[in-house]
Design an enzyme around this catalytic site. Structure first.
Site, PDB file in Angstrom:
ATOM      1  N   GLU A  99       0.871  -1.173   0.000  1.00 55.10           N
ATOM      2  CA  GLU A  99       0.000   0.000   0.000  1.00 55.10           C
ATOM      3  C   GLU A  99       0.909   1.224   0.000  1.00 55.10           C
ATOM      4  O   GLU A  99       1.579   1.487   0.992  1.00 55.10           O
ATOM      5  CB  GLU A  99      -0.925  -0.058   1.230  1.00 55.10           C
ATOM      6  CG  GLU A  99      -1.848   1.119   1.359  1.00 55.10           C
ATOM      7  CD  GLU A  99      -2.562   1.479   0.062  1.00 55.10           C
ATOM      8  OE1 GLU A  99      -3.232   0.609  -0.519  1.00 55.10           O
ATOM      9  OE2 GLU A  99      -2.423   2.631  -0.385  1.00 55.10           O
ATOM     10  N   SER A 100       0.916   1.928  -1.132  1.00 56.64           N
ATOM     11  CA  SER A 100       1.904   2.999  -1.313  1.00 56.64           C
ATOM     12  C   SER A 100       1.786   4.086  -0.246  1.00 56.64           C
ATOM     13  O   SER A 100       2.800   4.632   0.199  1.00 56.64           O
ATOM     14  CB  SER A 100       1.760   3.608  -2.712  1.00 56.64           C
ATOM     15  OG  SER A 100       0.439   4.063  -2.930  1.00 56.64           O
ATOM     16  N   CYS A 113       4.043  -2.605  -8.688  1.00 56.10           N
ATOM     17  CA  CYS A 113       2.719  -2.189  -8.214  1.00 56.10           C
ATOM     18  C   CYS A 113       2.826  -0.960  -7.302  1.00 56.10           C
ATOM     19  O   CYS A 113       3.133   0.121  -7.791  1.00 56.10           O
ATOM     20  CB  CYS A 113       1.999  -3.376  -7.573  1.00 56.10           C
ATOM     21  SG  CYS A 113       0.223  -3.148  -7.525  1.00 56.10           S
ATOM     22  N   ILE A 144      -2.948  -6.770  -9.009  1.00 56.27           N
ATOM     23  CA  ILE A 144      -3.747  -6.685  -7.788  1.00 56.27           C
ATOM     24  C   ILE A 144      -3.942  -5.196  -7.454  1.00 56.27           C
ATOM     25  O   ILE A 144      -2.986  -4.517  -7.083  1.00 56.27           O
ATOM     26  CB  ILE A 144      -3.051  -7.400  -6.608  1.00 56.27           C
ATOM     27  CG1 ILE A 144      -2.703  -8.845  -6.978  1.00 56.27           C
ATOM     28  CG2 ILE A 144      -3.938  -7.352  -5.356  1.00 56.27           C
ATOM     29  CD1 ILE A 144      -1.705  -9.511  -6.036  1.00 56.27           C
ATOM     30  N   HIS A 148       2.820  -8.015 -10.548  1.00 55.96           N
ATOM     31  CA  HIS A 148       3.647  -8.631  -9.502  1.00 55.96           C
ATOM     32  C   HIS A 148       4.417  -9.830 -10.054  1.00 55.96           C
ATOM     33  O   HIS A 148       3.969 -10.963  -9.880  1.00 55.96           O
ATOM     34  CB  HIS A 148       2.752  -9.132  -8.359  1.00 55.96           C
ATOM     35  CG  HIS A 148       2.102  -8.056  -7.570  1.00 55.96           C
ATOM     36  ND1 HIS A 148       2.651  -7.544  -6.414  1.00 55.96           N
ATOM     37  CD2 HIS A 148       0.956  -7.379  -7.761  1.00 55.96           C
ATOM     38  CE1 HIS A 148       1.863  -6.604  -5.929  1.00 55.96           C
ATOM     39  NE2 HIS A 148       0.831  -6.482  -6.723  1.00 55.96           N
ATOM     40  N   GLU A 191       6.842 -11.202  -8.830  1.00 54.72           N
ATOM     41  CA  GLU A 191       7.346 -12.001  -7.706  1.00 54.72           C
ATOM     42  C   GLU A 191       6.377 -13.098  -7.271  1.00 54.72           C
ATOM     43  O   GLU A 191       6.776 -14.010  -6.555  1.00 54.72           O
ATOM     44  CB  GLU A 191       7.709 -11.094  -6.511  1.00 54.72           C
ATOM     45  CG  GLU A 191       6.540 -10.484  -5.757  1.00 54.72           C
ATOM     46  CD  GLU A 191       5.900  -9.289  -6.456  1.00 54.72           C
ATOM     47  OE1 GLU A 191       6.246  -9.003  -7.623  1.00 54.72           O
ATOM     48  OE2 GLU A 191       5.026  -8.660  -5.841  1.00 54.72           O
TER      49      GLU A 191
END
Ligand code: GLN
Length: 199
Positions: A50-51, A81, A138, A179, A181
Site C-alpha cells: 500500500e503505497s 505495483c 492486484i 507482480h 514475484e
C-alpha cells in the site's frame, strides 16, 4: 562482480516473495528497514503493498531522503505495483498530499483498473523477452503518461484497458504494474539483476 546485494524495502508489502526470487537468482537479498541497510545495497526492489502506508513508514524510519538520494544517484531500482507508484514523479488518484520517492518521469494512476477488475492475470508481451510474461495484477496502477526518456516495456494487450502502459524502464529504474514475484516466471527479476550487475 560477485553476487550483488539487492535490498527489498521491508517496512510493508510483499517482501518475502521478492527476497525468495532474488535469492534463487543468486543475489544477496536483504530486507531494508533502515538507512544503514540501504547503504549496503547495489540495487533495490520496492515491493507491492500500500503505497500510502509505505511512504508514511519510510518517513517514520528516516528512509525517505536516503532513498531519494540513492535513486537519484543512480542505484538500480525496481518497483512493482505500489513500488511503481513510489518511483513515479507524478501520481493521480493518490490520497491528499500523497508523496512519492520519484525518479521515473511518469504519471501513474493508482487503482487504475477499477473495482470490477481489481485482480486479474494474463500473458503480456514484454520488451526483450521472447515469450509472454504471466502477469498478476492486484489493485494495480498504470502509467498514464510517460516522458520522452521512458522506454515502454509492456502494455495491456486486450480488453477495456487495452494499450495502457504497465511496465517501463528509464535508465537505472524499472517498474511494473503487476507482480512478477508471485508468478513462477523469474525473467523480469532476472533482467533487473542483470541491470544491477551491469551498473
Ligand atoms: N493499490 C495499492 C496502492 O495504491 C497498490 C496495490 C499493490 O501493490 N498490489 O498502493
Amino acid at each position: 562482480m560477485p553476487a550483488p546485494t539487492i535490498g527489498v524495502f521491508a517496512l510493508q508489502g510483499d517482501v518475502r516473495e521478492h527476497l525468495r526470487v532474488l535469492t534463487d537468482l543468486g543475489a544477496r537479498a536483504v530486507g531494508v528497514r533502515r538507512p544503514s541497510e540501504l547503504a549496503a545495497c547495489h540495487g533495490l526492489v520496492l515491493p507491492g503493498g500500500e503505497s500510502t502506508t509505505m511512504v508514511k513508514l519510510a518517513r517514520t524510519f528516516d528512509l525517505v531522503e536516503p532513498l531519494r538520494e540513492r535513486i537519484a544517484g543512480g542505484m538500480p531500482t525496481f518497483g512493482t505495483c505500489a513500488g511503481m507508484i513510489l518511483l513515479a514523479d507524478r501520481i493521480l488518484d493518490g490520497i491528499a498530499g500523497q508523496e512519492t520517492l520519484g525518479g521515473l518521469d511518469v504519471t501513474v494512476r493508482r487503482n487504475a483498473f477499477g473495482r470490477q477488475v481489481d485482480s486479474f492475470e494474463g500473458g503480456l508481451e514484454f520488451a526483450g523477452l521472447d515469450a509472454p510474461v504471466q502477469a498478476v495484477f492486484i489493485r494495480a496502477p498504470w502509467v498514464e503518461e510517460a516522458g520522452p526518456g521512458v522506454q515502454v516495456l509492456a502494455t495491456v494487450p486486450a480488453g477495456p484497458a487495452m494499450g495502457r502502459i504497465v511496465a517501463v524502464r528509464e535508465g537505472h529504474l524499472m517498474a511494473t504494474s503487476f507482480h512478477p514475484e508471485v508468478a513462477t516466471d523469474d525473467r523480469v527479476h532476472r533482467s533487473f539483476v542483470h541491470l544491477v550487475t551491469q551498473s
